[in-house]
Motif scaffolding. Structure first.
Motif, PDB file in Angstrom:
ATOM      1  N   UNK A  18       0.824  -1.199   0.000  1.00 37.07           N
ATOM      2  CA  UNK A  18       0.000   0.000   0.000  1.00 37.07           C
ATOM      3  C   UNK A  18       0.861   1.252   0.000  1.00 37.07           C
ATOM      4  N   UNK A  19       2.001   1.187   0.666  1.00 36.62           N
ATOM      5  CA  UNK A  19       2.936   2.319   0.729  1.00 36.62           C
ATOM      6  C   UNK A  19       3.912   2.313  -0.450  1.00 36.62           C
ATOM      7  N   UNK A  20       3.560   1.619  -1.526  1.00 42.48           N
ATOM      8  CA  UNK A  20       4.306   1.594  -2.790  1.00 42.48           C
ATOM      9  C   UNK A  20       5.659   0.906  -2.703  1.00 42.48           C
ATOM     10  N   UNK A  21       5.845   0.019  -1.743  1.00 45.79           N
ATOM     11  CA  UNK A  21       7.055  -0.792  -1.668  1.00 45.79           C
ATOM     12  C   UNK A  21       8.176  -0.155  -0.873  1.00 45.79           C
ATOM     13  N   UNK A  22       9.280  -0.881  -0.833  1.00 39.63           N
ATOM     14  CA  UNK A  22      10.458  -0.443  -0.081  1.00 39.63           C
ATOM     15  C   UNK A  22      11.296   0.548  -0.886  1.00 39.63           C
ATOM     16  N   UNK A  23      12.060   1.367  -0.178  1.00 35.22           N
ATOM     17  CA  UNK A  23      13.099   2.163  -0.826  1.00 35.22           C
ATOM     18  C   UNK A  23      14.307   1.243  -1.026  1.00 35.22           C
ATOM     19  N   UNK A  24      15.256   1.620  -1.875  1.00 37.45           N
ATOM     20  CA  UNK A  24      16.429   0.759  -2.087  1.00 37.45           C
ATOM     21  C   UNK A  24      17.260   0.517  -0.826  1.00 37.45           C
ATOM     22  N   UNK A  25      17.169   1.395   0.160  1.00 39.86           N
ATOM     23  CA  UNK A  25      17.992   1.259   1.361  1.00 39.86           C
ATOM     24  C   UNK A  25      17.263   0.592   2.530  1.00 39.86           C
ATOM     25  N   UNK A  26      16.107   0.055   2.303  1.00 34.94           N
ATOM     26  CA  UNK A  26      15.305  -0.526   3.390  1.00 34.94           C
ATOM     27  C   UNK A  26      15.916  -1.814   3.919  1.00 34.94           C
ATOM     28  N   UNK A  27      15.876  -1.969   5.225  1.00 35.75           N
ATOM     29  CA  UNK A  27      16.233  -3.226   5.869  1.00 35.75           C
ATOM     30  C   UNK A  27      14.960  -4.064   5.881  1.00 35.75           C
ATOM     31  N   UNK A  28      14.930  -5.120   5.086  1.00 39.23           N
ATOM     32  CA  UNK A  28      13.697  -5.859   4.847  1.00 39.23           C
ATOM     33  C   UNK A  28      13.487  -7.048   5.778  1.00 39.23           C
ATOM     34  N   UNK A  29      14.435  -7.387   6.599  1.00 42.10           N
ATOM     35  CA  UNK A  29      14.294  -8.561   7.456  1.00 42.10           C
ATOM     36  C   UNK A  29      13.582  -8.289   8.762  1.00 42.10           C
ATOM     37  N   UNK A  30      13.612  -7.041   9.211  1.00 43.01           N
ATOM     38  CA  UNK A  30      13.042  -6.688  10.515  1.00 43.01           C
ATOM     39  C   UNK A  30      12.148  -5.473  10.357  1.00 43.01           C
ATOM     40  N   UNK A  31      11.007  -5.508  11.045  1.00 43.68           N
ATOM     41  CA  UNK A  31      10.101  -4.371  11.081  1.00 43.68           C
ATOM     42  C   UNK A  31       9.889  -4.008  12.546  1.00 43.68           C
ATOM     43  N   UNK A  32       9.780  -2.727  12.818  1.00 44.30           N
ATOM     44  CA  UNK A  32       9.527  -2.250  14.171  1.00 44.30           C
ATOM     45  C   UNK A  32       8.060  -1.819  14.244  1.00 44.30           C
ATOM     46  N   UNK A  33       7.331  -2.364  15.218  1.00 42.10           N
ATOM     47  CA  UNK A  33       5.905  -2.064  15.343  1.00 42.10           C
ATOM     48  C   UNK A  33       5.621  -1.542  16.746  1.00 42.10           C
ATOM     49  N   UNK A  34       4.931  -0.399  16.782  1.00 43.24           N
ATOM     50  CA  UNK A  34       4.423   0.127  18.051  1.00 43.24           C
ATOM     51  C   UNK A  34       2.923  -0.097  18.022  1.00 43.24           C
ATOM     52  N   UNK A  35       2.465  -0.977  18.899  1.00 38.84           N
ATOM     53  CA  UNK A  35       1.045  -1.306  18.982  1.00 38.84           C
ATOM     54  C   UNK A  35       0.263  -0.122  19.534  1.00 38.84           C
TER      55      UNK A  35
END
Length: 190
Positions: free
Chosen positions: A143-160
């Motif tokens: 929905x956010x049009x994908x990752x930027x080239x510099x994105x770390x794709x293995x880990x996501x940080x979520x604040x509930x």
């Protein structure tokens, strides 16, 4: 010989750091996806609920949970909604309507519009997006049009929603997003 061994070790270290699934530094903890499962939805600021009072169209309709966490109803006034379930709100409304306004009211409450979620960091279009039932982090990235080239794709940080701190999660296809969550992708360095 020792120089070749040292160069090989350094090269392996650099390649490991550049790997797209390099997750966390040693000692960092990753929250499990099992903790992200909610059993009963808790209403919060920004949600809209649909209230149906049987045979009373003037008392039925859509109502927003305001900044104070309340919903304002005709006749009975404010009812606390934040932190409660739709069925709990229905019971309170039914009880208040039965107290001098209606004889044996029947009330149902459902979520009409969920509060939005937020996605930040290394995605092409960070921002606020409407929540849809069953949303995953992978869907949110799309929905956010994908990752930027510099994105770390293995880990996501979520604040509930309702929490003060974000937690790291391993990015998996079934990692769920809930209304009001803030998702952030960090930047990789190699």
């Amino acid at each position: 010989m020792k120089l070749n061994l040292l160069i090989a070790a350094l090269l392996a270290l650099v390649l490991a750091a550049c790997a797209p699934n390099a997750v966390l530094a040693p000692g960092d903890r990753v929250a499990s996806t099992a903790t992200a499962v909610e059993t009963d939805y808790q209403l919060g600021v920004g949600d809209r609920i649909k209230v149906n009072v049987y045979n009373e169209p003037a008392l039925s309709g859509e109502f927003a949970v305001n900044d104070a966490g309340n919903v304002s109803f005709p006749l009975i006034g404010d009812v606390r909604a934040a932190g409660t379930t739709p069925s709990e709100v229905a019971r309170v409304v039914q009880t208040k309507l039965a107290d001098g306004y209606l004889r044996d009211p029947k009330v149902s409450v459902e979520v009409a519009v969920y509060r939005p979620y937020y996605i930040l960091g290394e995605v092409k279009a960070p921002g606020q997006y409407p929540y849809a039932s069953g949303l995953t982090v992978v869907n949110a990235v799309a929905t956010a049009q994908g990752f930027t080239p510099r994105a770390q794709k293995g880990v996501v940080f979520i604040r509930k929603f309702g929490e003060d701190t974000e937690k790291p999660y391993e990015l998996t296809p079934d990692l769920k997003v809930f209304p009001g969550d803030t998702i952030r992708f960090g930047e990789r360095y190699f």
